[in-house]
Design a protein around this motif. Structure first.
Motif, PDB file in Angstrom:
ATOM      1  N   GLU A  90     -92.053  58.415  40.205  1.00  0.00           N
ATOM      2  CA  GLU A  90     -90.913  58.390  41.120  1.00  0.00           C
ATOM      3  C   GLU A  90     -90.836  57.045  41.815  1.00  0.00           C
ATOM      4  O   GLU A  90     -91.830  56.536  42.344  1.00  0.00           O
ATOM      5  CB  GLU A  90     -91.012  59.487  42.168  1.00  0.00           C
ATOM      6  CG  GLU A  90     -89.808  59.501  43.120  1.00  0.00           C
ATOM      7  CD  GLU A  90     -89.842  60.631  44.118  1.00  0.00           C
ATOM      8  OE1 GLU A  90     -88.979  60.640  45.023  1.00  0.00           O
ATOM      9  OE2 GLU A  90     -90.725  61.506  44.012  1.00  0.00           O
ATOM     10  N   SER A  92     -88.313  55.155  44.685  1.00  0.00           N
ATOM     11  CA  SER A  92     -87.186  55.365  45.594  1.00  0.00           C
ATOM     12  C   SER A  92     -87.228  54.336  46.713  1.00  0.00           C
ATOM     13  O   SER A  92     -88.219  53.614  46.897  1.00  0.00           O
ATOM     14  CB  SER A  92     -87.205  56.786  46.174  1.00  0.00           C
ATOM     15  OG  SER A  92     -88.383  57.008  46.903  1.00  0.00           O
ATOM     16  N   ARG A 108     -83.607  58.529  52.100  1.00  0.00           N
ATOM     17  CA  ARG A 108     -84.296  58.049  50.903  1.00  0.00           C
ATOM     18  C   ARG A 108     -83.499  58.446  49.677  1.00  0.00           C
ATOM     19  O   ARG A 108     -82.956  59.556  49.616  1.00  0.00           O
ATOM     20  CB  ARG A 108     -85.711  58.629  50.818  1.00  0.00           C
ATOM     21  CG  ARG A 108     -86.463  58.254  49.535  1.00  0.00           C
ATOM     22  CD  ARG A 108     -87.851  58.880  49.496  1.00  0.00           C
ATOM     23  NE  ARG A 108     -88.728  58.253  50.467  1.00  0.00           N
ATOM     24  CZ  ARG A 108     -89.918  58.743  50.805  1.00  0.00           C
ATOM     25  NH1 ARG A 108     -90.331  59.884  50.301  1.00  0.00           N
ATOM     26  NH2 ARG A 108     -90.677  58.106  51.673  1.00  0.00           N
ATOM     27  N   GLY A 110     -83.687  57.937  45.172  1.00  0.00           N
ATOM     28  CA  GLY A 110     -84.477  57.388  44.082  1.00  0.00           C
ATOM     29  C   GLY A 110     -84.311  58.155  42.793  1.00  0.00           C
ATOM     30  O   GLY A 110     -83.462  59.041  42.657  1.00  0.00           O
ATOM     31  N   THR A 130     -83.191  62.073  43.234  1.00  0.00           N
ATOM     32  CA  THR A 130     -83.659  62.589  44.519  1.00  0.00           C
ATOM     33  C   THR A 130     -82.946  61.828  45.631  1.00  0.00           C
ATOM     34  O   THR A 130     -82.692  60.630  45.515  1.00  0.00           O
ATOM     35  CB  THR A 130     -85.177  62.431  44.691  1.00  0.00           C
ATOM     36  OG1 THR A 130     -85.512  61.034  44.676  1.00  0.00           O
ATOM     37  CG2 THR A 130     -85.929  63.142  43.574  1.00  0.00           C
ATOM     38  N   ALA A 131     -82.613  62.523  46.704  1.00  0.00           N
ATOM     39  CA  ALA A 131     -82.001  61.891  47.872  1.00  0.00           C
ATOM     40  C   ALA A 131     -82.227  62.781  49.082  1.00  0.00           C
ATOM     41  O   ALA A 131     -82.224  64.006  48.965  1.00  0.00           O
ATOM     42  CB  ALA A 131     -80.499  61.673  47.654  1.00  0.00           C
TER      43      ALA A 131
END
Length: 290
Positions: A90, A92, A108, A110, A130-131
């Motif tokens: 991952e 981000s 965040r 990513g 992802t956020a």
């Protein structure tokens, strides 16, 4: 099953915010599967790198790596499941700045790649977005003599749970006195006792798990398995030793009360249950925090 699905959601959005003060962490998790020849091992490490851009404001590059070895030795009859190892990467970027009355904003966004990577290269199904956006009310350093506390409210979008829509996040921490404190929320809640500056113990309940794409898919008599997911909830004691103010080692033992490991199809429906028997759980690690 609806409870298990909810727990998967909680894991997916909470992990991005759960260790917000940890700059680096490396840990090893192991738990055997009771009444089974299967076993689960995981190495995990991550790093946050806060870069100051203004007074109290930071951009925070984040990288996490997970190596999961889920050994499947049971005979399920319906599948020749052969994928034992999974990896996730991952990357981000976060941003945080202070607000009025001890509030802080954080965000965040990513990309996560999680798969067995049998074909060596990542494929389109291996990638997930992802956020997160959250607000933190920090009252840990009070001048009025009140008990220190902290509240985190937020929301995260993540496709890792297979249900792409925003999900809420709530976490509340409070100190009762110099020795006792507690945390309520997800993915972890605890009651902690601090012996001194070096040693502390806790009783905890927490969620854990992983989710990964299966490259090439797995044909079974019940359908095509396209991903593997694990949702675990456990409780037990934990111990932490502080080498310095910022460097700590920790160990957790426990017993699961949810142990849900399944192969799923493209719609997120169950294809094969690999294990759902509760069992012993252990985790050990080292962290560097602010």
């Amino acid at each position: 099953m609806s409870i298990v699905l909810l727990l998967v959601f909680v894991i997916a959005f909470a992990k991005a915010n759960a260790q917000g003060t940890d700059l680096f962490r490396a840990e090893y998790t192991y738990f055997p599967q009771r009444d089974s020849d299967n076993s689960f091992r995981r190495f995990r490490t991550f790093a946050n790198v806060p870069l100051k851009v203004a007074e109290g404001s930071y951009i925070v590059p984040f990288f996490e790596y997970r190596n999961v070895e889920y050994l499947v030795r049971d005979d399920f009859g319906s599948t020749e499941f052969g994928s034992d190892r999974y990896e996730s990467f991952e990357l981000s970027l976060g941003y945080t700045f202070p607000m009025e009355k001890n509030w802080r904003f954080g965000s965040r966004a990513g990309v996560l790649a999680a798969s067995n990577f049998d074909k060596a290269r990542a494929q389109s199904d291996d990638y997930f977005l992802t956020a997160s956006v959250y607000f933190i009310k920090n009252e840990k350093k009070r001048d009025d003599g009140g008990k220190p506390w902290q509240l985190v409210l937020g929301v995260q979008y993540s496709t890792t749970a297979g249900r792409p829509f925003p999900l809420p996040y709530v976490n509340y921490y409070r100190e009762l006195n110099d020795k006792w404190s507690f945390t309520l929320g997800a993915p972890k809640m605890n009651l902690k006792y601090r012996f001194n500056d070096k040693n502390s113990m806790q009783l905890y309940a927490r969620l854990d798990g992983f989710y990964a794409n299966i490259q090439g898919d797995e044909p079974t008599s019940l359908g095509i398995a396209e991903d593997v997911s694990m949702t675990v909830a456990m409780f037990g004691p934990g111990y932490q030793y502080n080498f310095t103010k910022h460097i700590s080692a920790y160990v957790y033992a426990g017993y699961t009360f949810i142990n849900d490991i399944r192969l799923r199809d493209d719609n997120g429906d169950d294809v094969v249950t690999l294990n759902d028997t509760n069992t012993f759980y252990s985790r050990i690690g080292l962290k560097f925090k602010i």
